[in-house]
Design a protein around this motif. Structure first.
Motif, mmCIF file in Angstrom:
data_model
loop_
_atom_site.group_PDB
_atom_site.id
_atom_site.type_symbol
_atom_site.label_atom_id
_atom_site.label_comp_id
_atom_site.label_asym_id
_atom_site.label_seq_id
_atom_site.Cartn_x
_atom_site.Cartn_y
_atom_site.Cartn_z
ATOM 1 N N ILE A 39 0.888 -43.601 58.939
ATOM 2 C CA ILE A 39 1.126 -44.590 57.877
ATOM 3 C C ILE A 39 2.617 -44.773 57.629
ATOM 4 O O ILE A 39 3.117 -45.908 57.507
ATOM 5 C CB ILE A 39 0.402 -44.145 56.594
ATOM 6 C CG1 ILE A 39 -1.123 -44.155 56.808
ATOM 7 C CG2 ILE A 39 0.791 -45.037 55.415
ATOM 8 C CD1 ILE A 39 -1.907 -43.569 55.656
ATOM 9 N N ILE A 40 3.365 -43.660 57.567
ATOM 10 C CA ILE A 40 4.809 -43.749 57.287
ATOM 11 C C ILE A 40 5.543 -44.448 58.428
ATOM 12 O O ILE A 40 6.485 -45.218 58.191
ATOM 13 C CB ILE A 40 5.367 -42.335 57.043
ATOM 14 C CG1 ILE A 40 4.815 -41.799 55.716
ATOM 15 C CG2 ILE A 40 6.895 -42.325 57.015
ATOM 16 C CD1 ILE A 40 5.188 -40.366 55.429
ATOM 17 N N ARG A 41 5.113 -44.227 59.666
ATOM 18 C CA ARG A 41 5.782 -44.920 60.775
ATOM 19 C C ARG A 41 5.537 -46.416 60.700
ATOM 20 O O ARG A 41 6.440 -47.230 60.970
ATOM 21 C CB ARG A 41 5.283 -44.368 62.116
ATOM 22 C CG ARG A 41 6.208 -44.739 63.294
ATOM 23 C CD ARG A 41 5.769 -44.039 64.566
ATOM 24 N NE ARG A 41 6.797 -44.135 65.580
ATOM 25 C CZ ARG A 41 6.999 -45.185 66.359
ATOM 26 N NH1 ARG A 41 6.225 -46.270 66.219
ATOM 27 N NH2 ARG A 41 7.957 -45.191 67.270
ATOM 28 N N ASP A 42 4.310 -46.794 60.345
ATOM 29 C CA ASP A 42 4.043 -48.220 60.174
ATOM 30 C C ASP A 42 4.917 -48.799 59.054
ATOM 31 O O ASP A 42 5.456 -49.913 59.173
ATOM 32 C CB ASP A 42 2.559 -48.442 59.856
ATOM 33 C CG ASP A 42 1.670 -48.125 61.051
ATOM 34 O OD1 ASP A 42 2.193 -48.073 62.188
ATOM 35 O OD2 ASP A 42 0.454 -47.922 60.849
ATOM 36 N N ARG A 43 5.078 -48.039 57.971
ATOM 37 C CA ARG A 43 5.926 -48.507 56.861
ATOM 38 C C ARG A 43 7.385 -48.572 57.288
ATOM 39 O O ARG A 43 8.123 -49.475 56.848
ATOM 40 C CB ARG A 43 5.759 -47.554 55.661
ATOM 41 C CG ARG A 43 4.396 -47.669 54.969
ATOM 42 C CD ARG A 43 4.233 -46.599 53.897
ATOM 43 N NE ARG A 43 5.305 -46.676 52.893
ATOM 44 C CZ ARG A 43 5.306 -47.524 51.863
ATOM 45 N NH1 ARG A 43 4.291 -48.366 51.691
ATOM 46 N NH2 ARG A 43 6.303 -47.529 50.989
ATOM 47 N N TYR A 44 7.792 -47.631 58.154
ATOM 48 C CA TYR A 44 9.184 -47.663 58.621
ATOM 49 C C TYR A 44 9.435 -48.907 59.480
ATOM 50 O O TYR A 44 10.475 -49.563 59.371
ATOM 51 C CB TYR A 44 9.500 -46.394 59.416
ATOM 52 C CG TYR A 44 10.934 -46.339 59.904
ATOM 53 C CD1 TYR A 44 11.980 -46.059 59.029
ATOM 54 C CD2 TYR A 44 11.235 -46.589 61.244
ATOM 55 C CE1 TYR A 44 13.293 -46.016 59.475
ATOM 56 C CE2 TYR A 44 12.539 -46.553 61.694
ATOM 57 C CZ TYR A 44 13.578 -46.267 60.811
ATOM 58 O OH TYR A 44 14.872 -46.232 61.256
ATOM 59 N N GLU A 45 8.462 -49.209 60.340
ATOM 60 C CA GLU A 45 8.601 -50.404 61.170
ATOM 61 C C GLU A 45 8.659 -51.665 60.307
ATOM 62 O O GLU A 45 9.344 -52.642 60.655
ATOM 63 C CB GLU A 45 7.433 -50.497 62.152
ATOM 64 C CG GLU A 45 7.465 -49.434 63.246
ATOM 65 C CD GLU A 45 6.297 -49.573 64.192
ATOM 66 O OE1 GLU A 45 5.427 -50.446 63.922
ATOM 67 O OE2 GLU A 45 6.230 -48.843 65.190
ATOM 68 N N ALA A 46 7.953 -51.616 59.169
ATOM 69 C CA ALA A 46 7.958 -52.778 58.265
ATOM 70 C C ALA A 46 9.126 -52.737 57.293
ATOM 71 O O ALA A 46 9.245 -53.626 56.438
ATOM 72 C CB ALA A 46 6.638 -52.829 57.493
ATOM 73 N N LEU A 48 9.652 -50.473 54.934
ATOM 74 C CA LEU A 48 9.233 -49.989 53.625
ATOM 75 C C LEU A 48 9.478 -48.492 53.432
ATOM 76 O O LEU A 48 9.177 -47.947 52.376
ATOM 77 C CB LEU A 48 7.738 -50.277 53.416
ATOM 78 C CG LEU A 48 7.346 -51.771 53.471
ATOM 79 C CD1 LEU A 48 5.843 -51.920 53.333
ATOM 80 C CD2 LEU A 48 8.081 -52.554 52.378
ATOM 81 N N ALA A 49 9.981 -47.804 54.457
ATOM 82 C CA ALA A 49 10.276 -46.375 54.372
ATOM 83 C C ALA A 49 11.573 -46.109 55.119
ATOM 84 O O ALA A 49 11.941 -46.851 56.041
ATOM 85 C CB ALA A 49 9.138 -45.542 54.960
ATOM 86 N N THR A 74 12.214 -40.050 55.355
ATOM 87 C CA THR A 74 10.773 -39.913 55.127
ATOM 88 C C THR A 74 10.026 -39.793 56.447
ATOM 89 O O THR A 74 9.082 -39.001 56.579
ATOM 90 C CB THR A 74 10.247 -41.114 54.337
ATOM 91 O OG1 THR A 74 10.992 -41.252 53.120
ATOM 92 C CG2 THR A 74 8.776 -40.959 54.003
ATOM 93 N N SER A 107 -0.819 -39.166 57.787
ATOM 94 C CA SER A 107 0.340 -39.498 56.957
ATOM 95 C C SER A 107 1.494 -40.013 57.805
ATOM 96 O O SER A 107 2.162 -40.997 57.442
ATOM 97 C CB SER A 107 0.764 -38.262 56.161
ATOM 98 O OG SER A 107 1.953 -38.521 55.434
#
Length: 439
Positions: A389-396, A398-399, A403, A386
């Motif tokens: 995934i959230i770190r990848d979303r943060y870099e993009a 999206l988070a 979170t 989890s």
């Protein structure tokens, strides 16, 4: 650059080898050290040796007693002078004169004697030997209780060190991850993608992880000191522990069989049974007070008026002593011993019930610990995935930072819980083994 080159030369120099990593201290070795060096183990061993000597003392009642005395007396007391002259075989007709009898001159009497007494029958001796023998068995059972308690305590302390060390490593890893996230947030802020709020939140979290790391390091030092105290080692000694220590597999499905094993093997159950036997031995000892005592005696005497001029004599005999009346003390002692047997029988039943309950509880706790371990492994894997995934979303973009922080904290908590669950299996297995009387 010069320092790096010098370090390379030092490592590459002939004859220079890296020190081998210290061999981890296994749980079995830690328990062995505690049983060899802990003061409680030494005390119980000394108590057992004391009990063995009491058996020897009790058996002495079957052997003869021999006493040797040497004395010198000088007096003009008429009876002393009269008996001393007779003992020295120097009594003459002149000593019958009234003046000599009433006002004798002072004389010396050197007396050497050897007296021996051999018991023929004494009911208390047998009872005393039985009591001492039971006391020796009781001391051995108590030493086993100490050994089992030390094994359980060392296992618990060993597990606390592993948990504390794992918590410290998790806090350190969380701090490194937080600093990396802080750098990422700073770069995104500089690029205008996030605000200072994200950076400030991560700065707070970095400080929090540092505090957790300090607290975990302190907890580890305390846990290590407690383990060292149990092992009889210096409190500040540092041992590398086996983090992969595994618990033996125990079948907890047949609780009735486990209860029967505990009743048969537990040293405290044996001690309760020995207390019952001790009560019956006390009854026998109280009854012995009503039986006669028979013994033979013999002795040699050497009396003289000087050190090197003495006359010898001898004596043999036998005696019997019968307790006719002793103020009802012996009757009360017998009644007391019988009540003691009643109390110890109730204590044994209580001990047996307690042991059965302990087995039931220990088996249930072990089953729960095993279930928690399985859940912990799954939760840790899910938390790590989890967070990725959230770190990848943060870099993009999206988070948000909140979170991301929650995901990081979830990983730390999952790691701690998984380690605690694994250690719980180890400690609960040791607790069940102790409850069964296996270690």
């Amino acid at each position: 650059m010069i320092r790096l080159f010098a370090a390379w030369l030092l490592l590459a120099a002939p004859g220079q080898t890296l020190a081998p990593a210290p061999t981890p201290l296994t749980l079995t070795e830690a328990i062995a050290r505690a049983r060899a060096q802990n003061p409680d183990a030494g005390t119980s061993a000394a108590a057992e040796r004391e009990a063995a000597e009491r058996v020897t003392q009790a058996r002495a009642g079957y052997f003869p007693r021999v006493d040797a005395t040497e004395s010198w007396q000088r007096s003009n007391q008429p009876v002393f002078v009269f008996s001393s002259l007779l003992s020295q075989r120097r009594f003459t007709g002149a000593d019958f004169a009234l003046g000599a009898l009433n006002h004798p001159n002072a004389i010396d009497n050197y007396r050497a004697a050897v007296m021996a007494e051999q018991p023929i029958f004494d009911g208390s001796t047998k009872a005393n030997i039985a009591t001492a023998g039971i006391g020796l068995e009781l001391a051995a059972a108590r030493r086993q209780v100490v050994d089992h308690d030390l094994a359980a305590d060392v296992t618990s302390a060993y597990g606390r060190v592993i948990v504390a060390a794992a918590a410290r490593r998790s806090a350190t890893a969380a701090g490194e991850s937080a600093r990396a996230d802080r750098e990422l947030a700073g770069n995104r802020r500089d690029a205008g993608l996030v605000t200072d709020a994200d950076v400030l939140q991560l700065d707070v979290y970095v400080s929090r992880t540092r505090e957790q790391e300090i607290r975990a390091a302190s907890d580890e030092r305390t846990a290590r000191a407690e383990l060292n105290q149990l092992m009889g080692e210096p409190l500040d000694a540092v041992f590398a522990l086996d983090r992969e220590a595994s618990a033996p597999k125990l079948d907890t499905r047949d609780v009735a069989a486990l209860e029967a094993e505990a009743i048969q093997n537990r040293p405290d159950v044996k001690a309760a049974a020995l207390q019952q036997r001790l009560g019956h031995a006390a009854v026998d000892a109280a009854r012995a007070a009503f039986l006669p005592q028979v013994a033979m005696q013999g002795g040699w005497e050497f009396n003289g008026g000087s050190w090197n001029d003495r006359a010898s004599s001898w004596m043999v005999g036998a005696f019997a002593r019968i307790n006719v009346f002793h103020g009802f003390a012996d009757k009360a002692r017998l009644a007391e011993a019988r009540e003691q047997v009643t109390r110890q029988s109730l204590d044994y039943a209580k001990t047996e019930t307690r042991v059965r309950l302990e087995v039931y509880v220990a088996a249930g706790r072990l089953d729960a610990a095993r279930a928690r371990e399985g859940v912990g492994r799954s939760a840790l894997a899910q938390a790590r995935e989890s967070r990725r995934i959230i770190r990848d979303r943060y870099e993009a973009g999206l988070a948000d930072a909140v979170t991301l922080l929650r995901a990081t904290e979830a990983v730390v908590q999952a790691e701690t819980q998984q380690t605690e669950a694994a250690v719980a299996v180890l400690t609960e297995t040791a607790a069940l083994e102790r409850t069964l009387g296996r270690r």
